[in-house]
Design a protein around this motif. Structure first.
Motif, PDB file in Angstrom:
ATOM      1  N   THR A  58      23.778  18.868 -30.081  1.00 15.31           N
ATOM      2  CA  THR A  58      23.600  19.165 -28.663  1.00 15.31           C
ATOM      3  C   THR A  58      24.907  19.086 -27.891  1.00 15.31           C
ATOM      4  O   THR A  58      25.034  19.679 -26.816  1.00 15.31           O
ATOM      5  CB  THR A  58      22.562  18.219 -28.026  1.00 15.31           C
ATOM      6  OG1 THR A  58      22.950  16.855 -28.270  1.00 15.31           O
ATOM      7  CG2 THR A  58      21.188  18.468 -28.613  1.00 15.31           C
ATOM      8  N   ARG A  60      28.638  20.332 -27.580  1.00 16.43           N
ATOM      9  CA  ARG A  60      29.445  21.447 -28.067  1.00 16.43           C
ATOM     10  C   ARG A  60      30.887  20.992 -28.298  1.00 16.43           C
ATOM     11  O   ARG A  60      31.329  20.026 -27.690  1.00 16.43           O
ATOM     12  CB  ARG A  60      29.386  22.615 -27.087  1.00 16.43           C
ATOM     13  CG  ARG A  60      28.004  23.265 -27.038  1.00 16.43           C
ATOM     14  CD  ARG A  60      27.981  24.420 -26.066  1.00 16.43           C
ATOM     15  NE  ARG A  60      28.069  23.962 -24.684  1.00 16.43           N
ATOM     16  CZ  ARG A  60      28.416  24.745 -23.671  1.00 16.43           C
ATOM     17  NH1 ARG A  60      28.748  26.010 -23.871  1.00 16.43           N
ATOM     18  NH2 ARG A  60      28.451  24.254 -22.436  1.00 16.43           N
ATOM     19  N   PHE A 129      31.878  18.354 -25.623  1.00 22.14           N
ATOM     20  CA  PHE A 129      31.332  18.441 -24.271  1.00 22.14           C
ATOM     21  C   PHE A 129      29.848  18.103 -24.312  1.00 22.14           C
ATOM     22  O   PHE A 129      29.080  18.707 -25.057  1.00 22.14           O
ATOM     23  CB  PHE A 129      31.516  19.828 -23.668  1.00 22.14           C
ATOM     24  CG  PHE A 129      30.846  19.967 -22.325  1.00 22.14           C
ATOM     25  CD1 PHE A 129      31.374  19.321 -21.207  1.00 22.14           C
ATOM     26  CD2 PHE A 129      29.677  20.695 -22.185  1.00 22.14           C
ATOM     27  CE1 PHE A 129      30.748  19.427 -19.975  1.00 22.14           C
ATOM     28  CE2 PHE A 129      29.049  20.801 -20.961  1.00 22.14           C
ATOM     29  CZ  PHE A 129      29.582  20.165 -19.848  1.00 22.14           C
ATOM     30  N   TYR A 130      29.455  17.112 -23.492  1.00 22.45           N
ATOM     31  CA  TYR A 130      28.076  16.659 -23.408  1.00 22.45           C
ATOM     32  C   TYR A 130      27.485  17.069 -22.059  1.00 22.45           C
ATOM     33  O   TYR A 130      27.983  16.639 -21.005  1.00 22.45           O
ATOM     34  CB  TYR A 130      27.990  15.136 -23.495  1.00 22.45           C
ATOM     35  CG  TYR A 130      28.416  14.514 -24.794  1.00 22.45           C
ATOM     36  CD1 TYR A 130      27.483  14.032 -25.706  1.00 22.45           C
ATOM     37  CD2 TYR A 130      29.766  14.372 -25.110  1.00 22.45           C
ATOM     38  CE1 TYR A 130      27.877  13.435 -26.891  1.00 22.45           C
ATOM     39  CE2 TYR A 130      30.168  13.779 -26.295  1.00 22.45           C
ATOM     40  CZ  TYR A 130      29.224  13.311 -27.185  1.00 22.45           C
ATOM     41  OH  TYR A 130      29.606  12.712 -28.361  1.00 22.45           O
ATOM     42  N   GLY A 131      26.434  17.877 -22.072  1.00 27.64           N
ATOM     43  CA  GLY A 131      25.625  18.051 -20.880  1.00 27.64           C
ATOM     44  C   GLY A 131      24.751  16.818 -20.685  1.00 27.64           C
ATOM     45  O   GLY A 131      24.785  15.869 -21.482  1.00 27.64           O
ATOM     46  N   GLY A 132      23.948  16.830 -19.620  1.00 29.87           N
ATOM     47  CA  GLY A 132      23.160  15.642 -19.301  1.00 29.87           C
ATOM     48  C   GLY A 132      22.177  15.231 -20.369  1.00 29.87           C
ATOM     49  O   GLY A 132      21.840  14.047 -20.496  1.00 29.87           O
ATOM     50  N   ASP A 133      21.695  16.189 -21.180  1.00 31.16           N
ATOM     51  CA  ASP A 133      20.701  15.867 -22.204  1.00 31.16           C
ATOM     52  C   ASP A 133      21.297  15.842 -23.608  1.00 31.16           C
ATOM     53  O   ASP A 133      20.568  15.763 -24.596  1.00 31.16           O
ATOM     54  CB  ASP A 133      19.538  16.856 -22.149  1.00 31.16           C
ATOM     55  CG  ASP A 133      19.993  18.300 -22.366  1.00 31.16           C
ATOM     56  OD1 ASP A 133      21.225  18.547 -22.377  1.00 31.16           O
ATOM     57  OD2 ASP A 133      19.115  19.179 -22.514  1.00 31.16           O
ATOM     58  N   ALA A 134      22.625  15.908 -23.717  1.00 26.26           N
ATOM     59  CA  ALA A 134      23.255  15.926 -25.036  1.00 26.26           C
ATOM     60  C   ALA A 134      23.318  14.528 -25.634  1.00 26.26           C
ATOM     61  O   ALA A 134      23.362  13.520 -24.917  1.00 26.26           O
ATOM     62  CB  ALA A 134      24.657  16.516 -24.946  1.00 26.26           C
ATOM     63  N   ASP A 157      31.031  12.092 -16.903  1.00 31.58           N
ATOM     64  CA  ASP A 157      29.882  11.196 -16.845  1.00 31.58           C
ATOM     65  C   ASP A 157      30.028  10.007 -17.791  1.00 31.58           C
ATOM     66  O   ASP A 157      30.564  10.135 -18.899  1.00 31.58           O
ATOM     67  CB  ASP A 157      28.600  11.952 -17.202  1.00 31.58           C
ATOM     68  CG  ASP A 157      28.103  12.831 -16.071  1.00 31.58           C
ATOM     69  OD1 ASP A 157      28.473  12.594 -14.906  1.00 31.58           O
ATOM     70  OD2 ASP A 157      27.323  13.769 -16.362  1.00 31.58           O
ATOM     71  N   PRO A 202      23.786  11.286 -16.327  1.00 40.12           N
ATOM     72  CA  PRO A 202      24.191  12.380 -15.441  1.00 40.12           C
ATOM     73  C   PRO A 202      24.460  11.906 -14.021  1.00 40.12           C
ATOM     74  O   PRO A 202      23.852  10.950 -13.527  1.00 40.12           O
ATOM     75  CB  PRO A 202      22.975  13.324 -15.478  1.00 40.12           C
ATOM     76  CG  PRO A 202      22.249  12.982 -16.735  1.00 40.12           C
ATOM     77  CD  PRO A 202      22.450  11.504 -16.917  1.00 40.12           C
ATOM     78  N   THR A 212      31.078  18.218 -14.201  1.00 37.85           N
ATOM     79  CA  THR A 212      29.669  17.899 -14.394  1.00 37.85           C
ATOM     80  C   THR A 212      29.423  17.789 -15.892  1.00 37.85           C
ATOM     81  O   THR A 212      29.601  18.767 -16.627  1.00 37.85           O
ATOM     82  CB  THR A 212      28.764  18.983 -13.793  1.00 37.85           C
ATOM     83  OG1 THR A 212      29.034  19.091 -12.390  1.00 37.85           O
ATOM     84  CG2 THR A 212      27.293  18.640 -13.997  1.00 37.85           C
ATOM     85  N   GLY A 213      29.042  16.616 -16.370  1.00 39.41           N
ATOM     86  CA  GLY A 213      28.901  16.379 -17.793  1.00 39.41           C
ATOM     87  C   GLY A 213      29.981  15.433 -18.280  1.00 39.41           C
ATOM     88  O   GLY A 213      30.702  14.807 -17.489  1.00 39.41           O
TER      89      GLY A 213
END
Length: 229
Positions: A58, A60, A129-134, A157, A202, A212-213
């Motif tokens: 999750t 990238r 790179f981590y999004g909020g749900d990674a 984050d 997040p 963001t992230g």
């Protein structure tokens, strides 16, 4: 509330593993973020990593110096667009050396007897790179031949960083909050410890950073023979 009232302090997590909060100041964080945005562009840019079992990570990733894929290294983005990997900048390699000195330079505590081997230079970077749900499952950095410490820098984050043991993905482990600008170094007896990111928080990125992230920049010394073209 404690985090607002009291500064976070440097901490030895286990022998060989050291957390240095707020190691990167705002200006260096902005500079590193700007560089990450350039590296993430194609060719050989940010991609989704797929596991041998057919799953997808999750978080990238983009690589510098050598391209990591499960579970080896190549000169090209073999599981991406096939382009040659971007070079490892000399200034980033030097930042890795500075990080090791900052973590272990006191000569005692969790970093006693651990450091960068003579002549070693950081030549590989993995930027996740981590999004909020990674998330990132428990794993070991085991494809390198060099025993040099792994350097991890955080931007954006806050995350929960789970640092475990060298024997299994399970307990014992410790959960450490890594915030933007934090440094985490692990070498010596902790060099092959399992570690992962079970949670990103997040909305905790500093407003002045403009991210963001979460980005993690992990520096490694490969100690590898040049992989085939």
């Amino acid at each position: 509330m404690n985090g607002e009232l009291f500064p976070r302090e440097r901490a030895g997590i286990v022998p060989g593993a050291v957390h240095v909060p707020d190691w990167l100041g705002p200006e260096r964080q902005r500079e590193l973020l700007a560089a990450c945005r350039v590296w993430a562009r194609p060719p050989a840019g940010l991609r989704t990593v797929r596991t041998p079992g057919g799953g997808a990570m999750t978080a990238r990733q983009v690589c510098l110096g050598l391209h990591w894929y499960p579970y080896g290294y190549a000169r090209t983005a073999v599981d991406g667009d096939g382009a040659p990997v971007k070079p490892m900048p000399a200034w980033l390699a030097e930042l890795g050396r500075e990080a090791v000195a900052a973590a272990y330079g006191n000569g005692g505590g969790a970093g006693a007897g651990v450091g960068l081997p003579a002549g070693a230079a950081y030549d590989i970077a993995l930027i996740n790179f981590y999004g909020g749900d990674a998330r990132m499952g428990m794993h070991r950095d085991a494809e390198e031949k060099s025993p040099a410490p792994v350097v991890s820098l955080s931007l954006g984050d806050t995350c929960v960083f789970r640092f475990g043991n060298t024997e299994s993905r399970g307990r014992p482990y410790q959960d450490v909050r890594l915030c933007s600008g934090d440094l985490f170094v692990f070498g010596g007896p902790a060099r092959t410890a399992y570690h992962g990111v079970p949670k990103v928080l997040p909305g905790t990125s500093p407003p002045w950073l403009g991210l963001t992230g979460r980005l993690s920049i992990t520096l490694r010394v490969g100690g590898l023979e040049p992989p085939p073209d």
